[in-house]
Design an enzyme around this catalytic site. Sequence first.
Site: not given
Length: 701
Positions: A611, A520, A541
């Site tokens: 997502w 992230d 991600d």
Amino acid sequence: MNKYVLLGVTALIMAMVICVEANDGNSPSRKMEEVHRESKLMITKTTVSIICASTDYKQDCTTSLATVRSPDPRNLIRSAFDLAIISIRSGIDRGMIDLKSRADADMHTREALNTCRELMDDAIDDLRKTRDKFRGFLFTRLSDFVEDLCVWLSGSITYQQTCIDGFEGIDSEAAVMMERVMRKGQHLTSNGLAIAANLDKLLKAFRIPFPFLRSRRGRLGILGSGSSRDESVGSSQDSPPNEDSSDDSPSTVDSSENQPVDSSSENQSSDSSNNRPLDSSKNQQMESSEDTPKKSAFSGNQPLDDSSDKLPQKSTSSENQPLDSSENPPQKSTSSENRPLDPLRKLNPLNKLDSLKDRHLSEEGEFPPWVTPHSRRLLARRPRNNGIKANVVVAKDGSGKCKTIAQALAMVPMKNTKKFVIHIKEGVYKEKVEVTKKMLHVMFVGDGPTKTVITGDIAFLPDQVGTYRTASVAVNGDYFMAKDIGFENTAGAARHQAVALRVSADFAVFFNCHMNGYQDTLYVHTHRQFYRNCRVSGTIDFVFGDAKAVFQNCEFVIRRPMEHQQCIVTAQGRKDRRETTGIVIHNSRITGDASYLPVKAKNRAFLGRPWKEFSRTIIMNTEIDDVIDPEGWLKWNETFALNTLFYTEYRNRGRGSGQGRRVRWRGIKRISDRAAREFAPGNFLRGNTWIPQTRIPYNAN
């Protein structure tokens, strides 16, 4: 019932009212009042039916608008936004009461609830901006007007979902409770987006004329009805409305406009919340990693493997060479219509990705239309060459006005209307930085993305900090810019979610910046964002969120994950099928660093995974190294979003770009040249209105 039939019914009712008034003039006034009242109610009901016809939650739409006693479609549409605001406020108030005992007993639930309150305020702000712009109902280009509405409504949807997601991994029961009390607000916001997306059809159906506008010479002119795309080009760069506005009760309003519904074959969003797991490993238990950094991990560029491609492997940073260079002669801008779609036929900047620092960046080229000429000049200059006059200088050694970035931000005038430049001198600044919503037009300028670094190490583990709160730098103020800055989170792969940079600002621009982390790394949260010549590194991600984000001439570097983890470049979070959001990677490069290459066969890497239900990612004209698995894309779970997502690869190159073994989900699309243009920067960010006078090659397509 067809909307035109409904209009006919409305006209018939109005004619009946006129006949009754004409032929029954001597009737008692009470009877006339009853006829008027009943006729008005029937007209209102019919109008509501037409407005709600395009929404996904029709029952919520019709029952809420039934409380508005006005047959005027403009009043009803504005009231739809007001009612969503009221519902969101009611929902969060209910949630604060219902979860109070849980929050009192658990610090993490309390922090998640406080974050929820903040996010709901942001959701309401976006709805207020929508309502206030609709109230003014002044525009020179209908599609630009609707673009603003859809961006803000998409943002409101995302803020509400982020609130609910914040409880996942912390208090799952609280997440269910919050989702329940927030459901109606989410539905009404989604309905508002549906209304905005079909606004041109509603204007035509109700025969609402386009508004009178004052021309530059002061004369009044009226925009004709018809397709908004053929209207004269206007500006969509309206200043933010008064954020202190609190007039949220349903009331009268003017009318507004529209954007086409997303053309992809997507289904209605479900209400189930699918949240991002801690990692993508098959073995979910916590493991240690020898790669967890013990200090700031980005004192310089990560080495890139030179065995998998023929691209130059030099540093992409520009601190040693100024951007300004008089060696490059000015080049004329060509029409985007006549220019070939693939810019690499005439210019191949990707094969010279690391030499972009030598190219001259003009003051008027390469940037979206919201970037003013003054701001373009600032982006094109270097501070040590006396090109930028900073409002504040930050230096750790005390040579500037401030020693910390937080001190400099405290000097930004609230609701600032001019560019406020903060020059951050070379150094590693370990502080949690937040550019608040009231800090507008802020610009960070560093001495190079590996020399000026803002760092942090907050992560989900071990303290269960919500992903939203882990950001080393959070940007919420609109019209933000950053140049020659490094953003990092050094928490490491073992501590899971750890954001280096979160951007929720509208009209945000990042030029020659590095975003480094693991899981992230870059949270492209909401609104319109443009990244040019940037480098993003991570494992899982590492570009995620629901902004309308374009990355042009950027580099995405996959790092070594934990033992059983897989790597994913993107995780786009589009929840509603009408949201105008998405991640576009344009004319860039996807590669791996030296630490990842030895394990790429075991720790596979993918372009992205969904997502949310309508996840949308477009990768075009990009060099993809053989670090990407031949399947290309990864499932979130067995079936989630495979039919409703929108993923496409267009005219990419490199050993990892082959399509022969790609997954065959329904949501994987092959697009035409014409469709690809809609996702190119010129159209996706309205870049076709950029000022064409540029000294370097620019291709909106």
